[in-house]
Design a protein around this motif. Structure first.
Motif, PDB file in Angstrom:
ATOM      1  N   UNK A  24       0.837  -1.004   0.381  1.00 35.90           N
ATOM      2  CA  UNK A  24       0.048   0.017  -0.315  1.00 35.90           C
ATOM      3  C   UNK A  24       1.054   0.711  -0.237  1.00 35.90           C
ATOM      4  N   UNK A  25       0.352   2.181  -0.841  1.00 38.38           N
ATOM      5  CA  UNK A  25       1.054   3.245  -0.515  1.00 38.38           C
ATOM      6  C   UNK A  25       2.123   3.649  -1.793  1.00 38.38           C
ATOM      7  N   UNK A  26       2.763   2.565  -2.388  1.00 38.15           N
ATOM      8  CA  UNK A  26       3.839   2.370  -3.267  1.00 38.15           C
ATOM      9  C   UNK A  26       3.545   3.036  -4.813  1.00 38.15           C
ATOM     10  N   UNK A  27       3.664   3.881  -5.569  1.00 37.74           N
ATOM     11  CA  UNK A  27       3.548   4.074  -7.155  1.00 37.74           C
ATOM     12  C   UNK A  27       3.663   2.833  -7.258  1.00 37.74           C
ATOM     13  N   UNK A  28       2.564   2.364  -8.245  1.00 40.81           N
ATOM     14  CA  UNK A  28       2.799   1.692  -9.349  1.00 40.81           C
ATOM     15  C   UNK A  28       2.420   0.038  -8.510  1.00 40.81           C
ATOM     16  N   UNK A  29       2.406  -0.124  -7.638  1.00 42.94           N
ATOM     17  CA  UNK A  29       2.598  -1.328  -7.001  1.00 42.94           C
ATOM     18  C   UNK A  29       1.197  -2.581  -7.859  1.00 42.94           C
ATOM     19  N   UNK A  30      -0.026  -1.265  -7.531  1.00 40.11           N
ATOM     20  CA  UNK A  30      -1.034  -2.332  -8.019  1.00 40.11           C
ATOM     21  C   UNK A  30      -1.873  -2.966  -6.613  1.00 40.11           C
TER      22      UNK A  30
ATOM     23  N   UNK B  34       6.307   0.676   8.492  1.00 38.60           N
ATOM     24  CA  UNK B  34       6.865   1.252   6.546  1.00 38.60           C
ATOM     25  C   UNK B  34       7.131   3.039   7.017  1.00 38.60           C
ATOM     26  N   UNK B  35       6.352   3.603   7.515  1.00 37.29           N
ATOM     27  CA  UNK B  35       6.885   5.379   7.710  1.00 37.29           C
ATOM     28  C   UNK B  35       6.004   5.815   8.836  1.00 37.29           C
TER      29      UNK B  35
END
Length: 470
Positions: free
Chosen positions: A255-261, A276-277
């Motif tokens: 979640x939250x990662x661009x392009x990770x679908x 993670x954040x």
């Protein structure tokens, strides 16, 4: 209509009302079962003038199901964040608390001012050293609580991953049963109820999109489009704690990662966001407080040479370059001012590296420490707070920001939970059982059964009369 036709019509009516009664009774007995969808008996006229049951349907609204699950997923995200930070923020305190980093700093500043007024008083020096230790201990404790929150988040991630994999495997097995064609209508509807409950539970852990294939099997995808269940094959979910990557098979769905679908909501997304954040950023902010504290006190100490540690140390050492992560958990008061560790209190007045005791009434070094704690210093803006502030100002911003993160998550969780409850009430109104309505149907069924029975009795009586006339 002939007597035979009337007899057949009455017989079909009695058979139909019998099945209708079974359906209604089943509805009433499951009135308190939230996973049960109300059954409806659909009847149609036959060519012979009778009536038959064409089908029995489940009350299902895919639109309401989707709305409810979306709200549940959003609630899960925010609740995971709020709950995950609750113990840490309790330890951190807020701007109104009596024991926070800010109050510990204020105590130290006050005790240093008293010591500067009477530089020869060892009791005042002891009090200042004690306040310095309590400030370091507060940073240590806050760092420890953040570490515990991170460990708890990782445990929750692993639990959610295992739960999701188990749910997907169960749904794959249900798909296999649906595709087998061996289920009776009642078994298929019961399986539908079970599947609905399983999907509702899955929504608490992750958001997803749902489709039904030509065989009636469910297909599940992440909101980013990655397939998790197709036909009778479930894709295994895994999480790599060292990289923070969530995967479905070999596809990243973090979640939250661009392009990770990937996924974006649910308790799993909330825990991963924490791990993670959110927690790493909060830890970096605590480290910035510790770094600034060590740094300003080193710079203010005229007795120090290259590599000498100041009043505050990195586990006994001077501040390194670069500073290793986790400084807030290692910061400690220099043993040079701790009598119990072979140090001397007078070094607070004369400097950490002083080899001999100086003038008893000289407050120069103490005033330098006071000035350093009051001065504006630089901070790393990449950790999300100000790049320039006093220590007190930075601590105040940290406390307010980190408490706000938890409070905002808690508020949003409550808001989404209220939305989920509203949708669920509408959903249950559509799919649930209204006992009063069902009881009224039973009265209608009783009347229909009695009427058909009367027709049969009358027809049989007429047939008996005809037979006796021959």
């Amino acid at each position: 209509m002939s007597l035979t036709g009337a007899l057949n019509a009455a017989r079909s009516g009695m058979s139909t009302t019998s099945r209708w009664a079974q359906t209604t009774s089943s509805n009433i007995s499951n009135a308190n079962n939230a996973a049960y969808s109300r059954r409806t008996t659909v009847m149609e006229s036959s060519a012979s003038g009778g009536v038959t049951v064409s089908e029995i349907t489940r009350a299902v609204s895919s639109s309401l199901d989707g709305q409810y699950r979306d709200e549940v997923s959003r609630t899960g995200t925010q609740d995971a964040i709020a709950t995950g930070l609750s113990l840490y923020t309790s330890e951190l305190g807020d701007t109104e608390s009596d024991s926070t980093l800010l109050t510990r700093l204020t105590d130290l500043q006050s005790s240093l001012s008293l010591a500067a007024a009477t530089p020869s008083d060892s009791g005042l020096q002891r009090a200042a050293v004690t306040d310095a230790q309590e400030l370091a201990d507060q940073l240590n404790s806050a760092s420890e609580k953040l570490g515990e929150a991170s460990d708890t988040a990782l445990d929750a991630i692993n639990t959610d991953v295992a739960g999701i994999n188990s749910a997907l495997a169960d749904l794959a097995e249900m798909n296999a049963q649906i595709a087998s064609g061996k289920l009776s209508d009642s078994q298929e509807m019961a399986l539908g109820d079970e599947m609905t409950a399983k999907l509702d539970s899955l929504a608490e852990q992750m958001d997803f999109t749902l489709r039904t294939d030509s065989k009636g099997r469910v297909e599940i995808f992440t909101t980013g489009g990655t397939a998790l269940l197709q036909g009778e094959v479930a894709t295994e979910i895994s999480f790599d704690a060292s990289t923070g990557v969530l995967s479905a098979g070999d596809v990243e769905i973090t979640p939250g990662v661009s392009g990770a679908r990937g996924i974006s909501e649910g308790s799993l997304a909330g825990q991963i966001s924490l791990y993670n954040d959110i927690i790493p950023e909060m830890s970096a902010q605590l480290d910035e407080v510790a770094r600034a504290l060590v740094s300003v006190m080193e710079e203010a100490d005229a007795s120090l040479g290259a590599g000498d540690a100041g009043l505050f140390t990195d586990a006994g050492d001077a501040l390194g370059d670069p500073v290793e992560a986790g400084l807030a958990g290692r910061i400690a008061v220099n043993s040079a001012v701790l009598p119990e560790e072979g140090g001397a209190l007078w070094r607070l007045r004369d400097g950490m590296a002083a080899t001999t005791e100086g003038e008893a009434n000289d407050a120069t070094q103490l005033n330098a420490f006071i000035s350093a704690l009051d001065s504006t210093t630089s901070f790393d803006s990449s950790v999300g707070l100000d790049d320039s502030a006093t220590l007190a100002g930075y601590m105040s911003s940290l406390i307010a920001s980190q408490n706000s993160t938890r409070a905002n998550a808690e508020t949003q969780a409550e808001s989404y939970a209220a939305g989920a409850m509203t949708v669920q009430e509408t959903r249950l109104g559509f799919m649930g059982v209204n006992v009063d309505d069902e009881l009224q149907q039973l009265v209608t069924i009783e009347q229909a059964y009695a009427a058909n029975a009367q027709v049969m009795s009358t027809v049989l009586s007429m047939l008996d009369t005809l037979i006796e006339s021959f």
